[in-house]
Design an enzyme around this catalytic site. Structure first.
Site, PDB file in Angstrom:
ATOM      1  N   ARG A  66       0.839  -1.191   0.000  1.00 52.84           N
ATOM      2  CA  ARG A  66       0.000   0.000   0.000  1.00 52.84           C
ATOM      3  C   ARG A  66       0.878   1.246   0.000  1.00 52.84           C
ATOM      4  O   ARG A  66       1.936   1.275   0.607  1.00 52.84           O
ATOM      5  CB  ARG A  66      -0.895   0.031   1.249  1.00 52.84           C
ATOM      6  N   TYR A 194      -1.965  -3.450  -6.766  1.00 56.59           N
ATOM      7  CA  TYR A 194      -1.615  -4.176  -5.552  1.00 56.59           C
ATOM      8  C   TYR A 194      -2.713  -4.165  -4.484  1.00 56.59           C
ATOM      9  O   TYR A 194      -3.251  -3.106  -4.138  1.00 56.59           O
ATOM     10  CB  TYR A 194      -0.319  -3.603  -4.932  1.00 56.59           C
ATOM     11  N   GLY A 196      -4.361  -3.808  -1.141  1.00 56.84           N
ATOM     12  CA  GLY A 196      -5.217  -2.786  -0.542  1.00 56.84           C
ATOM     13  C   GLY A 196      -5.407  -1.548  -1.410  1.00 56.84           C
ATOM     14  O   GLY A 196      -6.334  -0.778  -1.192  1.00 56.84           O
ATOM     15  N   LYS A 203      -9.655  -2.467   2.171  1.00 53.16           N
ATOM     16  CA  LYS A 203      -9.361  -1.290   3.000  1.00 53.16           C
ATOM     17  C   LYS A 203     -10.206  -0.084   2.582  1.00 53.16           C
ATOM     18  O   LYS A 203     -10.651   0.689   3.426  1.00 53.16           O
ATOM     19  CB  LYS A 203      -7.882  -0.926   2.905  1.00 53.16           C
ATOM     20  N   HIS A 223     -10.149  -2.487  12.099  1.00 56.43           N
ATOM     21  CA  HIS A 223      -9.056  -3.298  11.528  1.00 56.43           C
ATOM     22  C   HIS A 223      -8.722  -4.416  12.516  1.00 56.43           C
ATOM     23  O   HIS A 223      -7.695  -4.358  13.207  1.00 56.43           O
ATOM     24  CB  HIS A 223      -7.854  -2.367  11.304  1.00 56.43           C
ATOM     25  N   SER A 245      -1.020  -3.672  10.167  1.00 60.41           N
ATOM     26  CA  SER A 245      -0.729  -4.628   9.096  1.00 60.41           C
ATOM     27  C   SER A 245       0.593  -5.343   9.371  1.00 60.41           C
ATOM     28  O   SER A 245       1.565  -4.726   9.803  1.00 60.41           O
ATOM     29  CB  SER A 245      -0.610  -3.893   7.758  1.00 60.41           C
ATOM     30  N   CYS A 247       1.436  -7.542  11.649  1.00 64.57           N
ATOM     31  CA  CYS A 247       1.840  -7.698  13.051  1.00 64.57           C
ATOM     32  C   CYS A 247       1.238  -8.956  13.669  1.00 64.57           C
ATOM     33  O   CYS A 247       1.170  -9.085  14.888  1.00 64.57           O
ATOM     34  CB  CYS A 247       1.435  -6.472  13.868  1.00 64.57           C
ATOM     35  N   LYS A 249      -1.998 -10.598  12.926  1.00 65.76           N
ATOM     36  CA  LYS A 249      -3.443 -10.827  13.090  1.00 65.76           C
ATOM     37  C   LYS A 249      -3.832 -12.210  12.555  1.00 65.76           C
ATOM     38  O   LYS A 249      -4.578 -12.935  13.196  1.00 65.76           O
ATOM     39  CB  LYS A 249      -4.265  -9.755  12.348  1.00 65.76           C
ATOM     40  N   ASP A 272      -8.825  -9.847   9.510  1.00 67.42           N
ATOM     41  CA  ASP A 272      -8.355  -8.492   9.172  1.00 67.42           C
ATOM     42  C   ASP A 272      -9.356  -7.384   9.482  1.00 67.42           C
ATOM     43  O   ASP A 272      -8.952  -6.296   9.861  1.00 67.42           O
ATOM     44  CB  ASP A 272      -7.988  -8.441   7.684  1.00 67.42           C
ATOM     45  N   ARG A 362       2.121 -12.024  -0.608  1.00 67.94           N
ATOM     46  CA  ARG A 362       0.803 -12.301  -0.044  1.00 67.94           C
ATOM     47  C   ARG A 362       0.189 -13.562  -0.614  1.00 67.94           C
ATOM     48  O   ARG A 362       0.480 -13.961  -1.740  1.00 67.94           O
ATOM     49  CB  ARG A 362      -0.135 -11.118  -0.370  1.00 67.94           C
ATOM     50  N   GLY A 487       1.195 -20.125  19.170  1.00 68.33           N
ATOM     51  CA  GLY A 487       0.228 -20.895  19.955  1.00 68.33           C
ATOM     52  C   GLY A 487       0.227 -20.510  21.431  1.00 68.33           C
ATOM     53  O   GLY A 487      -0.819 -20.514  22.092  1.00 68.33           O
TER      54      GLY A 487
END
Ligand code: SAT
Ligand code: MN
Length: 581
Positions: A66, A194, A196, A203, A223, A245, A247, A249, A272, A362, A487
């Site tokens: 992005r 690309y 987003g 987004k 988000h 983004s 991190c 999720k 997301d 991705r 985990g």
């Protein structure tokens, strides 16, 4: 003529495509598109046995993330975009951006992509229609949303849809703009293919436009991942978590419980985006508006995220990963050692230096392929939240977990979130920036008003979720992560659920409630006493050194900053100055 047809006609006159295709979302249509993309080099086939039904796309090397500096909110008044968004007047957008669409689709096909965000038939779903000249975008939208005939049927003759105009243009960053018109509920995106920037349902609509709708209509577009946690005996809790983004999720949403045998199970609802609304029972209910995952590939391995690995074993679009000569996709973190014959993400033989896969490469994959999906992931009414979690990537300062004292304090914790930047956006990586609620790049209006909306939502909830902050990324003096993560993060989630139920011990600190050492389950982690203490430590002087920076951030909002947040910062400063007893 239906409103959607009228809009497409109008756009055709400007775009001047060679042909127009209304997408029905069928398998046959997808096969035709894929065939065309294999022919023109947009897609590359992969190993028929080791990556069945999957394809590789290599994006332009200047179009791999992005581009926040080219993303604009075109509200009529500059103050309504606020200090954290780039603003462009609607007039300037018409003069500078719209001409880039003029004749942009000459020699190309114009695809009309109708799509639904949210489960089909849900009262909370919303319609969008994207016009694009990218077959890759069509194929991705088919995975990420409920796209095609079903969406057209749900739309009917209604005018209530978000029109999104997208063209690859010439892919030059000099002529790249992603512009949102919150008052008209329209999106224009040109010059990027690309993620987003180009998959406008994600987004652009589900966060930027949806956040403005949500504010008007009394709900929230966030988000956030959504996960389901089952306790022994069958009690079920839902948790939503906002991290910036790249991190973790997706990893948290697909967590594999290390205590499965004892009856603790984790399932995925979304990875997301969460649309949240107060239910008639006074709780906050969450819907995942997406139908697929557009996840970061590097770091996805058997230890970090086996569910994601299983999900992407077939029928996946990979963007910018490396590949072996015989078509097996590869990325850093997939396994211990790279295969010998790798071609890097740009299609060049890999010499073993640098990254083989782009750090922001991705996967695009349907959620239904994920083995950990909750049976309720498409529940039209969503799932009720027990907890909201904010989190960032902080090498220092932030403890493993703390709880806010109440909703208002929770809003303060979210609003002051800091995180190190990642490869998900262009620009420097690893710099700490304020990223309130992980929404800095995604809030479609003035973030001061957004904070006020959060506070208002709290008043509409008789049984609000408890609000927490986590940091999986604290490092020791050698720069090594102290917490094992993945985990084992379940241990932290279990403390949260206990807290939400009014149990589990915590110590009061100036930033909030930190678990007592004995309240967390450390069994079998092999962490030393010093490591455990470091993970839970709240260093007053470190936090005090953040205060001026937070104040400077808050000051940017002027009188749009809610008084509660200003008061919260004052209280934090006073508490930090007190001598510990
Ligand atoms: O490119 S996306 O915006 O879709 C991914 C992300 O940055 O979260
Ligand atoms: Mn995201």
């Amino acid at each position: 003529m239906k409103p959607v047809e009228r809009w497409v006609r109008q756009m055709e006159a400007t775009l001047r495509p060679d042909r127009v295709v209304w997408c029905d979302g069928s398998q046959a249509e997808n096969s035709r598109l894929v065939e065309g993309m294999l022919k023109d080099g947009t897609l590359h086939g992969l190993h028929p046995k080791r990556a069945p039904g999957s394809y590789l796309h290599r994006s332009h090397p200047s179009d791999v993330a992005r581009t926040e500096h080219l993303t604009f909110i075109a509200s009529r008044a500059r103050e309504d975009a606020g200090p954290t968004n780039n603003w462009m007047s609607p007039q300037e957008a018409s003069e500078r951006v719209f001409p880039l669409f003029d004749g942009a689709m000459r020699g190309r096909t114009l695809y009309v992509v109708p799509y639904v965000m949210g489960p089909l038939g849900s009262p909370f779903s919303k319609l969008g229609v994207e016009i694009t000249d990218s077959a890759y975008v069509v194929a991705n939208m088919r995975i990420m949303t409920r796209m095609g005939q079903a969406a057209l049927d749900q739309l009917g003759a209604s005018e209530d849809f978000v029109p999104g105009l997208h063209s690859l243009g010439d892919l030059s960053p000099d002529r790249r703009f992603i512009v949102h018109f919150p008052e008209e509920r329209t999106i224009w995106s040109v010059g990027s293919g690309y993620g987003g920037n180009a998959l406008l349902g994600k987004k652009c609509f589900a966060l930027r436009i949806a956040s403005t709708l949500a504010r008007e209509q009394g709900w929230m577009a966030e988000h956030m991942l959504i996960l389901e946690l089952e306790l022994p005996g069958g009690e079920i809790h839902y948790v939503a978590a906002a991290f910036p983004s790249a991190c973790g999720k997706t990893n948290l949403a697909m967590l594999v419980s290390p205590f499965e045998a004892q009856g603790y199970k984790v399932r995925t609802v979304g990875d997301d985006i969460a649309w949240l609304r107060p239910g008639p029972d006074g709780r906050l209910w969450a819907v995942n508006p997406e139908a697929g995952f557009f996840g970061v590939v590097p770091g996805t391995g058997p230890e970090t995220n086996p569910n994601a690995l299983a999900t992407i074993a077939r029928d996946t679009i990979f963007t910018n990963v490396a590949v072996t000569k015989d078509g097996v996709p590869w990325w850093e973190g997939k396994d211990k050692s790279p295969p010998a014959d790798l071609v890097d993400w740009q299609g060049k033989a890999w010499d073993g230096t640098g990254k083989a896969a782009h750090p922001n490469s991705r996967f695009t994959v349907a959620a239904r392929q994920c083995p950990s999906m909750s049976p309720r992931w498409e529940d039209p009414h969503g799932v009720p939240l027990s907890a909201i979690v904010f989190g960032g990537r902080r090498a220092r300062i932030a403890p493993l977990v703390f709880e806010s004292r109440d909703w208002v304090h929770g809003v303060f914790v979210g609003a002051t979130m800091g995180s190190e930047t990642t490869a998900a956006a262009t620009g420097r990586v690893g710099v700490v920036r304020r990223d309130p609620m992980a929404m800095l790049p995604f809030c479609g209006y003035n973030m001061g008003d957004y904070f006020a909306h959060w506070l208002r939502m709290g008043r509409a909830l008789a049984r609000p979720p408890a609000v927490f902050h986590v940091n999986w990324f604290r490092t020791d003096e050698h720069g090594r992560f102290v917490w094992p993560g993945f985990g084992e993060n379940l241990r932290v989630l279990l403390w949260m659920i206990e807290r939400a139920k009014g149990k589990a011990a915590a110590d009061e600190t100036p930033i909030g409630l930190v678990p007592t050492e004995s309240a967390l389950n450390w069994d079998g982690l092999g962490l030393s006493a010093a490591e455990r203490q470091l993970l839970l430590k709240v260093d007053r002087s470190e936090w005090a050194s953040e205060v001026p920076e937070i104040r400077a951030f808050f000051d940017r909002f002027g009188d749009r900053l809610p008084a509660e947040l200003d008061a919260g910062l004052g209280a934090l400063e006073r508490d930090l100055a007190k001598v510990a007893v």
